[in-house]
Every structure is written in structure tokens, then in C-alpha cells.
Design a protein around this motif. Structure first.
Motif, PDB file in Angstrom:
ATOM      1  N   ASN B 184       1.086  -1.040   0.199  1.00  7.83           N
ATOM      2  CA  ASN B 184      -0.418  -0.328  -0.168  1.00  7.83           C
ATOM      3  C   ASN B 184       0.836   0.970   0.019  1.00  7.83           C
ATOM      4  N   VAL B 185       2.128   1.078  -0.484  1.00 10.42           N
ATOM      5  CA  VAL B 185       2.671   2.739  -0.528  1.00 10.42           C
ATOM      6  C   VAL B 185       2.592   3.121  -2.165  1.00 10.42           C
ATOM      7  N   THR B 186       2.408   4.650  -2.257  1.00 10.57           N
ATOM      8  CA  THR B 186       2.171   4.991  -3.230  1.00 10.57           C
ATOM      9  C   THR B 186       3.509   5.505  -3.665  1.00 10.57           C
ATOM     10  N   VAL B 187       3.697   5.491  -4.927  1.00  7.99           N
ATOM     11  CA  VAL B 187       4.931   5.295  -5.545  1.00  7.99           C
ATOM     12  C   VAL B 187       5.029   6.250  -7.272  1.00  7.99           C
ATOM     13  N   PHE B 188       5.949   7.287  -6.761  1.00  3.78           N
ATOM     14  CA  PHE B 188       6.647   8.811  -7.364  1.00  3.78           C
ATOM     15  C   PHE B 188       7.791   7.931  -7.996  1.00  3.78           C
ATOM     16  N   LEU B 189       7.507   6.972  -9.773  1.00  3.32           N
ATOM     17  CA  LEU B 189       9.292   7.316 -10.313  1.00  3.32           C
ATOM     18  C   LEU B 189       9.240   7.597 -11.443  1.00  3.32           C
ATOM     19  N   VAL B 190      11.074   8.517 -10.896  1.00  2.00           N
ATOM     20  CA  VAL B 190      11.798   8.609 -11.784  1.00  2.00           C
ATOM     21  C   VAL B 190      12.422   8.073 -12.701  1.00  2.00           C
ATOM     22  N   GLU B 191      12.541   8.067 -13.882  1.00  2.00           N
ATOM     23  CA  GLU B 191      12.634   6.526 -15.116  1.00  2.00           C
ATOM     24  C   GLU B 191      13.627   7.291 -16.695  1.00  2.00           C
ATOM     25  N   GLN B 192      14.256   7.084 -16.959  1.00  2.00           N
ATOM     26  CA  GLN B 192      14.831   7.445 -17.938  1.00  2.00           C
ATOM     27  C   GLN B 192      14.209   5.793 -18.914  1.00  2.00           C
ATOM     28  N   ASN B 193      14.006   4.725 -17.894  1.00  2.00           N
ATOM     29  CA  ASN B 193      13.757   3.568 -19.403  1.00  2.00           C
ATOM     30  C   ASN B 193      12.267   4.129 -19.435  1.00  2.00           C
ATOM     31  N   ALA B 194      11.865   5.066 -20.265  1.00  2.00           N
ATOM     32  CA  ALA B 194      10.323   4.688 -20.428  1.00  2.00           C
ATOM     33  C   ALA B 194       9.847   4.109 -20.362  1.00  2.00           C
ATOM     34  N   PHE B 195      10.141   2.792 -21.459  1.00  3.18           N
ATOM     35  CA  PHE B 195       8.998   2.162 -21.889  1.00  3.18           C
ATOM     36  C   PHE B 195       8.623   0.984 -20.439  1.00  3.18           C
ATOM     37  N   HIS B 196       9.366   0.596 -19.804  1.00  7.38           N
ATOM     38  CA  HIS B 196       8.991   0.057 -18.284  1.00  7.38           C
ATOM     39  C   HIS B 196       8.292   1.120 -17.713  1.00  7.38           C
ATOM     40  N   ALA B 197       8.404   2.238 -17.233  1.00  2.82           N
ATOM     41  CA  ALA B 197       8.191   2.851 -16.634  1.00  2.82           C
ATOM     42  C   ALA B 197       6.386   3.189 -16.706  1.00  2.82           C
ATOM     43  N   LEU B 198       6.832   3.238 -18.060  1.00  2.00           N
ATOM     44  CA  LEU B 198       5.000   3.177 -18.587  1.00  2.00           C
ATOM     45  C   LEU B 198       4.291   1.740 -17.849  1.00  2.00           C
ATOM     46  N   GLN B 199       4.818   1.339 -18.779  1.00  2.00           N
ATOM     47  CA  GLN B 199       3.980  -0.233 -18.650  1.00  2.00           C
ATOM     48  C   GLN B 199       3.698   0.220 -16.983  1.00  2.00           C
ATOM     49  N   LEU B 200       4.658   0.400 -16.165  1.00  2.00           N
ATOM     50  CA  LEU B 200       4.073   0.082 -14.495  1.00  2.00           C
ATOM     51  C   LEU B 200       2.714   0.406 -13.713  1.00  2.00           C
ATOM     52  N   ALA B 201       3.456   1.732 -14.453  1.00  2.00           N
ATOM     53  CA  ALA B 201       2.556   3.684 -14.384  1.00  2.00           C
ATOM     54  C   ALA B 201       0.977   3.360 -14.690  1.00  2.00           C
ATOM     55  N   HIS B 202       0.045   3.847 -13.368  1.00  2.00           N
ATOM     56  CA  HIS B 202      -0.776   4.573 -13.555  1.00  2.00           C
ATOM     57  C   HIS B 202      -0.573   5.421 -14.239  1.00  2.00           C
ATOM     58  N   ARG B 203      -0.588   6.638 -14.060  1.00  2.00           N
ATOM     59  CA  ARG B 203      -0.446   7.621 -15.322  1.00  2.00           C
ATOM     60  C   ARG B 203       1.329   7.813 -15.014  1.00  2.00           C
ATOM     61  N   GLY B 204       1.611   9.303 -16.071  1.00  2.00           N
ATOM     62  CA  GLY B 204       3.053   9.788 -16.566  1.00  2.00           C
ATOM     63  C   GLY B 204       2.828  10.596 -16.420  1.00  2.00           C
ATOM     64  N   TYR B 205       3.937  11.827 -16.634  1.00  2.00           N
ATOM     65  CA  TYR B 205       4.545  13.446 -16.597  1.00  2.00           C
ATOM     66  C   TYR B 205       5.305  12.736 -17.768  1.00  2.00           C
ATOM     67  N   VAL B 206       6.379  13.744 -18.583  1.00  2.00           N
ATOM     68  CA  VAL B 206       6.756  13.875 -19.491  1.00  2.00           C
ATOM     69  C   VAL B 206       7.227  15.681 -18.898  1.00  2.00           C
ATOM     70  N   MET B 207       8.624  15.393 -18.639  1.00  2.00           N
ATOM     71  CA  MET B 207       9.575  16.473 -18.997  1.00  2.00           C
ATOM     72  C   MET B 207      10.535  16.749 -19.473  1.00  2.00           C
ATOM     73  N   ALA B 208      10.188  18.153 -19.786  1.00  2.00           N
ATOM     74  CA  ALA B 208      11.530  18.499 -19.772  1.00  2.00           C
ATOM     75  C   ALA B 208      11.970  20.172 -20.421  1.00  2.00           C
ATOM     76  N   ASN B 209      13.296  20.463 -19.650  1.00  2.00           N
ATOM     77  CA  ASN B 209      13.367  21.912 -19.492  1.00  2.00           C
ATOM     78  C   ASN B 209      12.912  22.662 -18.249  1.00  2.00           C
ATOM     79  N   GLY B 210      13.151  21.607 -16.945  1.00  2.00           N
ATOM     80  CA  GLY B 210      12.667  22.095 -16.365  1.00  2.00           C
ATOM     81  C   GLY B 210      10.929  21.965 -15.977  1.00  2.00           C
ATOM     82  N   LYS B 211       9.885  21.944 -16.598  1.00  2.00           N
ATOM     83  CA  LYS B 211       8.505  21.960 -17.225  1.00  2.00           C
ATOM     84  C   LYS B 211       7.997  20.573 -16.937  1.00  2.00           C
ATOM     85  N   ILE B 212       6.503  20.383 -17.144  1.00  2.00           N
ATOM     86  CA  ILE B 212       6.161  18.821 -17.927  1.00  2.00           C
ATOM     87  C   ILE B 212       5.472  19.689 -18.813  1.00  2.00           C
TER      88      ILE B 212
END
Ligand code: ADP
Ligand code: MG
Lengths: 322, 236
Positions: B184-212
Motif C-alpha cells: 500500500n505504498v504510493t510510488v513516484f518513479l523517475v525513469e529514463q527507461n520510459a517503456f518499462h516505467a509507462l507500462q508499470l505506472a498508472h499515470r505519467g508526466y513528461v518533463m523537459a527543461n524544468g517544466k512538465i
């Protein structure tokens, strides 16, 4: 600092008693070394945790000696003359009061500069060292302050020869007290939550905060620990030499710092080992060569160690950051 | 559970975060992807107060934590496995785990330790070994284990798959799901391995140059053309 004429040692004028003479210097050197080691731990702990050389640490030692002297005189005035009680009270008093100085030093002078360039902290430390010397000089005067012997007498060995080796009760006191403090200190560092926090901060300050350790408090406690050990060294110095002045922190501080570097700065066992070595070098140098250059000898050996083993004897090589 | 709004953060004069808005709800796995230097690690560290937010607000479970000292933020129930793992190198595996539990009730320690050893049996085998001598994968497991020892409600993970062999990556991601679902732990996961991360996550954010620059469900982002071009087929 008076040369090698401590209250415990025998006079130095006895060629022909090689073994006895050697033993006597060994005893004197070890005692002296324990005093340096106790001071060196403060340098090494502070360096380990915030990466700065606390140049005012020698003055903390000096203040410890003064607090001891004043407490002895107060107790004398109050008529408390039973020596074990008097020494115990002085020990507790100097550890308490001197810790307050250590704590305040960090809080007032160093903490505001924690994120500033190293040089700013270094200059501040030198400034604090000069300030504390002048502060004590103003409060206590510049003249040498004597203390009559508190613990006298001793064990005498090799009585059949003409050169009697003496292990004074004072030296026994210094050695036993240092060993006791080291045992307590080792327990605290290895087994208590403060000790674990201290080690975590030494290894990675930022990560320590990330696991919930109050880094500021840990740093404060580090200064308190270092100052209280140095204050005991101050007490020992006072009892061993019988005279102090506001300037004693300078040379003792430099030697203890040398001890910390020799042992490997950041290493706690290294600080003690370095202290013992410096004490032994000093005792043997003044016994076999000349008293005049005894301070130079310690530094010369430091230079050699730094050339051939820059991390000191027990120092760890820099942690490779993954 | 975690609400970041209008967050700005600086390193000296470099503005690493330029107005970031991120929300993580209780029970979710949310991932943050983006190129090197986008500001992902800075965001995780800023949530923990270092670097301190220059503007904007951070709320955790409804309470403001923007100006709290790091150790107090962490004690509210946020644990981080930071970039570079940052194992205490001269402490044993066991001591590292003890350090993770530094702020919790010592009564839980044995249970929590057993749970971490169940997730990562290799840590039990190595428990007297010095942290600095572990392999990269083992260090990563230890970093996650150490974070779990504080019984967090929110777990911040910074590139746990970095530098690991594909098999290990799979294992790490499987454990993240297990932690999320069973503990029951909420997870906020930073990844460069976008493929695996997006498969695992319920939702995702994409960041570039300090902005979402984009956000959405894992599947939506996985299907997005631009994302595929930038983060998936680019070779990460
Ligand atoms: N300690 C630091 N000091 C100065 N600049 C930094 C530091 N850490 C990161 N930066 C800069 O901040 C920006 C964001 O970095 P970071 O958050 O590490 O990105 P990411 O994790 O997405 O790769 C980069 O331009 C980086 O160079
Ligand atoms: Mg990063």
C-alpha cells in the motif's frame, strides 16, 4: 610548553641505563600521546562530518584547562579536599562548561557559513581561535597560572639500578581515564542512535537528512563531543604540567591536528593512534636528541607520512561516488 | 496525497525547475520521464526540501511541507531512493537498513527487516557485507530496502533501473509493483527507461527543461507518437 619535565617523569641525565631510560620515555610519551589523542578526536570528527578544520579546537582545549583550574580553586576555597571527589567534580564541570563553548562556537560562527566556500569557514575558524585566546587573556590575565599538584606519588620500578623508572599515579590516572573515555566513546559511536547518525552524516550528509536524521543536531552534538573530550585533555594537561596560560591551545592544537592527519583525518582510531605517535616522538626526540627541536620532529614526520601515505595511517581513500 | 504546484528551484543561478505542477494520488504509481538534465532528480530532491523551493507550494496529505527541514519532511512518511543510490559505503547492509529505520518505532524493526529480506533475499545473504562493496544491482535493492524500512506512505524512486542488466530491471520493476499493491505504498518513479516505467505506472508526466510538457495515463503516453520518437525509439 615545558619540555619533557613532567611531574611524572624522572630527570634526564643518566646515560648507561638504556633499558630504564627507554621505559621511562615510553611511559612519558604514551601519557602525553593520550592527551594529544583526546584533542585529535575533535579535529577528526568535525572534519569528517563537515569537512572543515576547526582551528579553534585548540582553544577549546585551553578553555577546558582553565575551567578545570577555576573549579579546582573553587573547590579548594570551599574546603572540598578529598581528591577523588574533587577530581570527579572538576571532570564533570569542565566537560559540561567546555561543551557549551564547543556548541556555541558551531552555532554562532560555523553554522551560518555551512554553505559558503571552504575558505570563509577556514578564515572564521582562525578568527575564532584568535578571539578565544584574547577572550581568555582578558578574563584571566596573561600570566601563567599554577596549580599545586593534586595527585602526587607513583609506582617505582627497577629500584635496584640507579635510574628508577617512575609511573606516577597521575600518569596512571591519565591512562585509565583515557582508556575509559575511549571505551565509552567507541560504544556511543558504534551502538547508539547518535553514533549511527554521526557515522551516516560522515559518509553522506545529504543522504542522512533524507532518512530523517536531524543533521544540524548531529553536527552540534559532534562539536559537543569533541569539546568535552578536549576538555578532559585540558584537565590532564593542567594536572600534568601544573601551569597553563591562554596560549597553550596553540601548540597543543597544532600537534593534535598533526596527530589527526597522521592517523588519517576522519578516522577515529587514527586520531588516537596519531596522538600516541606524536606523544612518543616528542618524548623520545627530546630524550635522545635535543629538546629544542622536539616540535619540529613531529611535523617532519607528518610531512614524511603525507608524502608516502597521503591518507594517513588509518585513513580511508576517498569514497568513489557511484 | 502529494500536490506540487508552481514549483521553482535553483542551483545558484541555474533555474532547474520552472513552474512544475504534479499530483500523485494515494495508491498510485506515477512516473516522471524526460531526457537527461530535464530536472527530474531536482524535483524529487525539492520535494524533500533540498534544493528548497524558490516559489510554489508542496502539499503532502493536505499539509504544507514547502519550508519544512528535510528530516521533518521525511518523518511525515516520504522516503527517497535517490539518484546514485547513495548507500552508506562504510556501513554493512544491515546497518544501512537500520539507518533507514532511524525514525520509526523500533518495535517494527524485525518485521520490516523480514519483509525487505523477502523482497530481496540477496540482501540477507550479504547482510554483513559493507555497502560500498555491493554490485550496482544489489546497491539499488539496498537503496529501495533502506527507503522501505522507514515505513513510507510515499516512496520516491530516482532511476532505479539505471545501469542494471535487463533481467535485474524486470525484477526491480516487479518489486515496485509488489510494494505498491501489497504494502500500500504510493510510488513516484523517475525513469529514463520510459517503456518499462509507462507500462508499470498508472499515470505519467513528461518533463523537459524544468517544466512538465505532457501528462496522461501510462497507455496514452506509451501510444503517443512524440513520446515514442523522443523517449522510446531513441534508444533508451
Ligand atoms: N548539484 C547541482 N548543482 C548545479 N546544477 C545542477 C546540480 N544538479 C543538477 N543540476 C542542473 O540542474 C538541471 C537538472 O538536473 P537534474 O534534476 O539532475 O536532471 P535529471 O534528473 O532530469 O537528469 C541540469 O541542468 C543540471 O545540470
Ligand atoms: Mg537525474
Amino acid at each position: 610548553m615545558p619540555a619533557n619535565v613532567t611531574r611524572g617523569g624522572s630527570p634526564v641525565n643518566c646515560k648507561g641505563f638504556v633499558m630504564e631510560y627507554f621505559l621511562q620515555q615510553l611511559i612519558n610519551g604514551l601519557t602525553l600521546g593520550m592527551i594529544y589523542g583526546l584533542i585529535a578526536i575533535g579535529y577528526t570528527m568535525v572534519y569528517g562530518i563537515i569537512g572543515m578544520i576547526n582551528f579553534a579546537h585548540g582553544e577549546i582545549f585551553m578553555i577546558g584547562a582553565f575551567v578545570s583550574l577555576i573549579t579546582f580553586l573553587l573547590l579548594g576555597a570551599l574546603g572540598i579536599t578529598w581528591i577523588p571527589l574533587a577530581v570527579l567534580v572538576v571532570l564533570i564541570a569542565t566537560m559540561l562548561f567546555t561543551s557549551v563553548y564547543g556548541w556555541t562556537l558551531e552555532r554562532v560562527a560555523y553554522r551560518p557559513l555551512r554553505d559558503s566556500p571552504r575558505l570563509a569557514a577556514l578564515i572564521t575558524a582562525i578568527g575564532m581561535s584568535i578571539f578565544l585566546q584574547n577572550y581568555v587573556q582578558l578574563l584571566q590575565g596573561a600570566r601563567i597560572k599554577p596549580l599545586p599538584p593534586v595527585i602526587s606519588g607513583g609506582f617505582r620500578f627497577m629500584k635496584e639500578s640507579d635510574f628508577v623508572v617512575t609511573l606516577s599515579y597521575l600518569q596512571v590516572f591519565i591512562i585509565l581515564l583515557t582508556i575509559t573515555l575511549m571505551l565509552v566513546f567507541t560504544y556511543v559511536i558504534n551502538r547508539t542512535s547518535f553514533g549511527r547518525a554521526q557515522r551516516a552524516c560522515q559518509q553522506d550528509l545529504g543522504m542522512a537528512a533524507l532518512i530523517g536524521i536531524n543533521v544540524d543536531r548531529t553536527i552540534s552534538l559532534t562539536f559537543v563531543t569533541g569539546a568535552s573530550l578536549a576538555s578532559v585533555a585540558g584537565l590532564m594537561f593542567l594536572m600534568n604540567y601544573g601551569v597553563i596560560d591562554f596560549y597553550i591551545g596553540f601548540l597543543a592544537g597544532i600537534k593534535a591536528f598533526t596527530a589527526a592527519v597522521l592517523g588519517g583525518i576522519g578516522s577515529l582510531p587514527g586520531a588516537m593512534l596519531g596522538g600516541l605517535l606524536i606523544g612518543l616522538i616528542e618524548a623520545f626526540w627530546s630524550a635522545y636528541f635535543t629538546v629544542e627541536y622536539k616540535d619540529v620532529a613531529a611535523f617532519a614526520i607528518l610531512v614524511l607520512v603525507l608524502i608516502f601515505r597521503p591518507t594517513g595511517l588509518l585513513g580511508k581513500p576517498d569514497i568513489e561516488k557511484v | 496525497m502529494l500536490e506540487v504546484s508552481g514549483l521553482h528551484a535553483f542551483y545558484g543561478h541555474i533555474e532547474a525547475l520552472r513552474g512544475v505542477d504534479v499530483t500523485v494520488n494515494e495508491g498510485e504509481i506515477v512516473t516522471l520521464i524526460g531526457a537527461n538534465g530535464a530536472g527530474k532528480s531536482t524535483l524529487l530532491m525539492s520535494i524533500c526540501g533540498n534544493p528548497r523551493a524558490a516559489a510554489g507550494r508542496i502539499l503532502f496529505e493536505g499539509g504544507e511541507i514547502t519550508q519544512l527541514p528535510t528530516h521533518q519532511i521525511v518523518r511525515l512518511g516520504i522516503a527517497q531512493s535517490p539518484e546514485g543510490r547513495r548507500i552508506f559505503p562504510f556501513m554493512s547492509v544491515l546497518e544501512n537498513l537500520q539507518m533507514g529505520a532511524a525514525v520509526t518505532d523500533p518495535g517494527h524493526f524485525d518485521d520490516d527487516l523480514r519483509r525487505v529480506f523477502e523482497l530481496y533475499p540477496v540482501l540477507e545473504k550479504r547482510r554483513h557485507q559493507r555497502g560500498g562493496t555491493l554490485s550496482g544491482g544489489e546497491q539499488q535493492m539496498l537503496a529501495i530496502g533502506r527507503a522501505l524500512m522507514s515505513r513510507p506512505r510515499l516512496l520516491l524512486l530516482d532511476e532505479p533501473s539505471l545501469g542494471l542488466a535487463p533481467l535485474l530491471v524486470k525484477q526491480i520493476f516487479a518489486v515496485i509493483r509488489e510494494i505498491n499493491e501489497q504494502q500500500n505504498v504510493t510510488v513516484f518513479l523517475v525513469e529514463q527507461n520510459a517503456f518499462h516505467a509507462l507500462q508499470l505506472a498508472h499515470r505519467g508526466y513528461v518533463m523537459a527543461n524544468g517544466k512538465i510538457v505532457m501528462s496522461g495515463s501510462g497507455e496514452t503516453l506509451l501510444a503517443d507518437k512524440e513520446i515514442r520518437a523522443a523517449y522510446l525509439e531513441g534508444g533508451h
